[in-house]
Write an enzyme that holds these catalytic residues in place. Sequence first.
Site, PDB file in Angstrom:
ATOM      1  N   ASP A  38      38.700  62.006  63.759  1.00  0.00           N
ATOM      2  CA  ASP A  38      37.389  62.413  64.266  1.00  0.00           C
ATOM      3  C   ASP A  38      37.528  63.617  65.188  1.00  0.00           C
ATOM      4  OD1 ASP A  38      36.064  60.448  62.904  1.00  0.00           O
ATOM      5  OD2 ASP A  38      35.915  59.076  64.599  1.00  0.00           O
ATOM      6  N   TYR A  66      47.888  54.095  66.661  1.00  0.00           N
ATOM      7  CA  TYR A  66      46.936  54.717  67.577  1.00  0.00           C
ATOM      8  C   TYR A  66      47.034  54.114  68.977  1.00  0.00           C
ATOM      9  CZ  TYR A  66      44.434  56.105  63.266  1.00  0.00           C
ATOM     10  OH  TYR A  66      44.089  56.616  62.031  1.00  0.00           O
ATOM     11  N   ASP A  80      31.155  55.861  69.720  1.00  0.00           N
ATOM     12  CA  ASP A  80      32.088  56.568  70.589  1.00  0.00           C
ATOM     13  C   ASP A  80      31.317  57.263  71.709  1.00  0.00           C
ATOM     14  OD1 ASP A  80      31.075  59.018  69.628  1.00  0.00           O
ATOM     15  OD2 ASP A  80      32.610  59.185  68.096  1.00  0.00           O
ATOM     16  N   ARG A 172      36.654  53.366  65.688  1.00  0.00           N
ATOM     17  CA  ARG A 172      35.372  53.293  66.415  1.00  0.00           C
ATOM     18  C   ARG A 172      34.690  51.954  66.162  1.00  0.00           C
ATOM     19  NH1 ARG A 172      31.807  56.699  64.266  1.00  0.00           N
ATOM     20  NH2 ARG A 172      33.177  57.399  62.604  1.00  0.00           N
TER      21      ARG A 172
END
Length: 303
Positions: A38, A66, A80, A172
């Site tokens: 993103d 992540y 987000d 997300r």
Amino acid sequence: MDGIIVINKHPGPTSTRIVEKVRRLLKTKKAGHLGTLDPMAKGVLPICLGKATKLTPFLMDREKEYLATIKLGVVTDTYDKEGTILEEREVPTTTREKVEEILKDFTGEIEQIPPMFSAARYKGKRLYQLARKGEVVERKPKKVTVHELSCLEVNLPYIKIFIRCGKGVYIRQLAHDVGERLGCGGVLWDLVRTKACGFTLDEAVTLDELKEMTLEERQKLVIPMAQAVKDSPALVLAGRLRWWVAMGNPLVTTPAELGVDEIKEGMLVRLIDQEGELVAMGEMIASPEGTWLCHPRRVFHAS
């Protein structure tokens, strides 16, 4: 220029925009990334160059890792921090142990509904295109795999988690779901991809660093195709075998020739020439006679 360069993406630009800039800096006609990040996210963005774009099917299924920071007490339309705030709630007292307990429910094979603000398609259109028009459509849940989830830190209203997962996981969405389970909502506040498709931050270079280099210096950072799939055993093609494989023909081989203890059905094999160039990726298939055949699945260099 054929190979893979690993970019340490900075927040802001889209992954597609980064690919285009890298393509120009390396002066190559073809380039593509191995999984979207993103715009707000940063970290590992591997980019395939030239013939290495054909390696994508052999790399995309590999794990990604992540570090995600979730802000509790906030719900946005995009899940987000960049979205429109829909709701703000009081954040209850919570502990790392409680978060760990909740994360167990999101580990393993789970179902996720793609967020409206995502690149998933609905009747030929990207969901985010519909979302920007204020449209909400029914999305089918899809199965994804989360191999590992752990809570690294609780500093309310923020919690920091580690994720090791397969392809297609929406971080997300995960942040939103964890927030809902805690009863206060949550949004993805910060995201760093530390590993993707076998590549890590240690191998990555920023776009700014790349811009400051000469073309020769940039080219030295490109990982050769054979090295990019180094976790697959290799079969060296001597003499006319290179031509034979380049024409798409299978080879009979043995565990000893591949340097492995045993061969498994579907095992991927690097077929390389005597100079170390990746000629093709092959797949092991058992023959009716009981021998093992390595069938070229994708040929990169013709004879």
